[in-house]
Scaffold this motif. Sequence first.
Motif, mmCIF file in Angstrom:
data_model
loop_
_atom_site.group_PDB
_atom_site.id
_atom_site.type_symbol
_atom_site.label_atom_id
_atom_site.label_comp_id
_atom_site.label_asym_id
_atom_site.label_seq_id
_atom_site.Cartn_x
_atom_site.Cartn_y
_atom_site.Cartn_z
ATOM 1 N N PHE A 1 -3.666 -4.010 -9.519
ATOM 2 C CA PHE A 1 -2.273 -3.273 -9.186
ATOM 3 C C PHE A 1 -2.362 -1.273 -9.500
ATOM 4 N N ASN A 2 -2.382 -1.283 -10.927
ATOM 5 C CA ASN A 2 -2.443 -0.450 -11.411
ATOM 6 C C ASN A 2 -3.551 0.184 -11.168
ATOM 7 N N TYR A 3 -5.118 -0.604 -11.659
ATOM 8 C CA TYR A 3 -6.514 0.416 -11.333
ATOM 9 C C TYR A 3 -6.196 0.736 -9.153
ATOM 10 N N ALA A 4 -5.758 0.167 -9.122
ATOM 11 C CA ALA A 4 -5.485 0.093 -7.029
ATOM 12 C C ALA A 4 -5.194 1.715 -6.835
ATOM 13 N N SER A 5 -2.887 1.476 -7.757
ATOM 14 C CA SER A 5 -2.757 2.636 -7.622
ATOM 15 C C SER A 5 -3.365 3.836 -8.186
ATOM 16 N N THR A 6 -3.998 4.164 -9.079
ATOM 17 C CA THR A 6 -4.580 5.166 -10.103
ATOM 18 C C THR A 6 -5.695 5.596 -9.408
ATOM 19 N N HIS A 7 -6.290 4.557 -8.394
ATOM 20 C CA HIS A 7 -7.131 5.748 -8.217
ATOM 21 C C HIS A 7 -7.062 5.818 -6.260
ATOM 22 N N ASP A 8 -6.102 5.055 -5.891
ATOM 23 C CA ASP A 8 -5.560 5.864 -4.815
ATOM 24 C C ASP A 8 -5.491 7.082 -4.106
ATOM 25 N N SER A 9 -5.846 7.600 -4.033
ATOM 26 C CA SER A 9 -5.992 8.970 -3.256
ATOM 27 C C SER A 9 -5.569 9.577 -2.130
ATOM 28 N N ARG A 10 -4.711 8.489 -1.395
ATOM 29 C CA ARG A 10 -4.581 8.977 -0.038
ATOM 30 C C ARG A 10 -2.876 9.390 -0.555
ATOM 31 N N ALA A 11 -2.133 10.474 0.697
ATOM 32 C CA ALA A 11 -0.875 10.135 0.604
ATOM 33 C C ALA A 11 -0.705 9.215 0.686
ATOM 34 N N GLU A 12 -0.175 8.349 0.224
ATOM 35 C CA GLU A 12 0.390 6.833 -0.405
ATOM 36 C C GLU A 12 1.011 6.206 -1.371
ATOM 37 N N HIS A 13 2.091 5.653 -1.574
ATOM 38 C CA HIS A 13 3.455 5.398 -2.724
ATOM 39 C C HIS A 13 3.600 3.896 -2.923
ATOM 40 N N PRO A 14 2.000 3.015 -3.600
ATOM 41 C CA PRO A 14 1.750 1.756 -3.952
ATOM 42 C C PRO A 14 3.069 1.356 -4.099
ATOM 43 N N TYR A 15 3.373 0.550 -4.108
ATOM 44 C CA TYR A 15 4.477 -0.052 -4.693
ATOM 45 C C TYR A 15 4.659 -2.019 -5.157
ATOM 46 N N ALA B 1 1.154 -1.409 -0.158
ATOM 47 C CA ALA B 1 -0.379 0.021 -0.121
ATOM 48 C C ALA B 1 0.418 1.524 -0.437
ATOM 49 N N CYS B 2 1.997 1.051 0.330
ATOM 50 C CA CYS B 2 3.128 2.209 0.562
ATOM 51 C C CYS B 2 4.373 1.644 0.650
ATOM 52 N N SER B 3 5.057 3.322 0.711
ATOM 53 C CA SER B 3 6.779 3.021 0.142
ATOM 54 C C SER B 3 7.248 2.594 1.801
ATOM 55 N N SER B 4 8.693 1.881 1.503
ATOM 56 C CA SER B 4 8.905 1.854 2.936
ATOM 57 C C SER B 4 8.834 2.801 4.292
ATOM 58 N N SER B 5 9.193 4.142 3.983
ATOM 59 C CA SER B 5 9.246 5.529 4.828
ATOM 60 C C SER B 5 7.583 5.645 5.008
ATOM 61 N N GLU B 6 6.598 5.508 4.647
ATOM 62 C CA GLU B 6 5.384 6.100 4.667
ATOM 63 C C GLU B 6 4.462 5.297 5.660
ATOM 64 N N GLY B 7 3.239 6.156 5.924
ATOM 65 C CA GLY B 7 2.382 5.753 6.260
ATOM 66 C C GLY B 7 1.571 5.150 5.055
ATOM 67 N N SER B 8 0.445 4.224 5.449
ATOM 68 C CA SER B 8 -0.783 3.566 4.765
ATOM 69 C C SER B 8 -2.055 4.362 4.879
ATOM 70 N N TRP B 9 -3.084 4.278 5.015
ATOM 71 C CA TRP B 9 -4.279 5.295 4.714
ATOM 72 C C TRP B 9 -5.082 5.076 4.220
ATOM 73 N N SER B 10 -6.542 4.913 5.194
ATOM 74 C CA SER B 10 -7.721 4.465 5.755
ATOM 75 C C SER B 10 -8.357 5.490 4.679
ATOM 76 N N CYS B 11 -9.415 4.940 3.938
ATOM 77 C CA CYS B 11 -10.410 5.419 2.957
ATOM 78 C C CYS B 11 -10.468 6.854 2.823
ATOM 79 N N ASP B 12 -10.405 8.316 2.344
ATOM 80 C CA ASP B 12 -11.134 9.482 2.527
ATOM 81 C C ASP B 12 -12.598 9.248 2.312
ATOM 82 N N THR B 13 -12.800 8.372 1.471
ATOM 83 C CA THR B 13 -14.836 8.814 0.958
ATOM 84 C C THR B 13 -15.575 7.161 0.727
ATOM 85 N N GLU B 14 -14.894 6.310 0.866
ATOM 86 C CA GLU B 14 -15.170 4.967 0.422
ATOM 87 C C GLU B 14 -15.770 4.118 2.132
#
Length: 167
Positions: free
Chosen positions: A125-139, A72-85
């Motif tokens: 993965f590509n779908y989830a990454s492009t629809h992920d609107s939080r401050a995280e960077h999936p890998y 859900a995120c990189s090695s140096s960041e948090g993973s976030w709950s949904c903002d609107t879902e």
Amino acid sequence: RMTSKDHLFIYTTNHGSPTGLCMYDDADLTPSQFDTMLDSLSYDRIIVVMEQCFSGSFIAQIYGTNRIILTACSSSEGSWSCDTEGSYDEFVYHFMSAVDFQTPDGVAVDADTNDDGKVSMVEAFNYASTHDSRAEHPYYNDDTNGVGHMAPIPNGGDGTVGSTAFL
């Protein structure tokens, strides 16, 4: 009992720390410990989806032949709950919606970019990454170099194994 013909799907959730996956007994399962567990298995393919904070730190340790890792995120960041879902993890909400062809509320989702009637791990993965609107960077990683990549993942190179893997 697993054999060399089996596929294993692992989904981790809850909390992560810079040192690993937080366990129920206040200890962390480190990436190295998790890798030792995976190495002890006989398998054809393993898919690992990790939604906890700092989940990207696992890629460099648990990569291997026929292992597909989505974080859900990189090695140096948090993973976030949904903002609107709703009460879900943002990345995993979109990942699961992609592989199920619909959101938990029943809204249709089309992540099948090659129109073969199935959603591969690369497509999910590509779908989830492009629809992920939080401050995280999936890998994503499915090759044997231990380096995670952000979307879009092609169907080749890093993406070769995951483009033919389905849930």
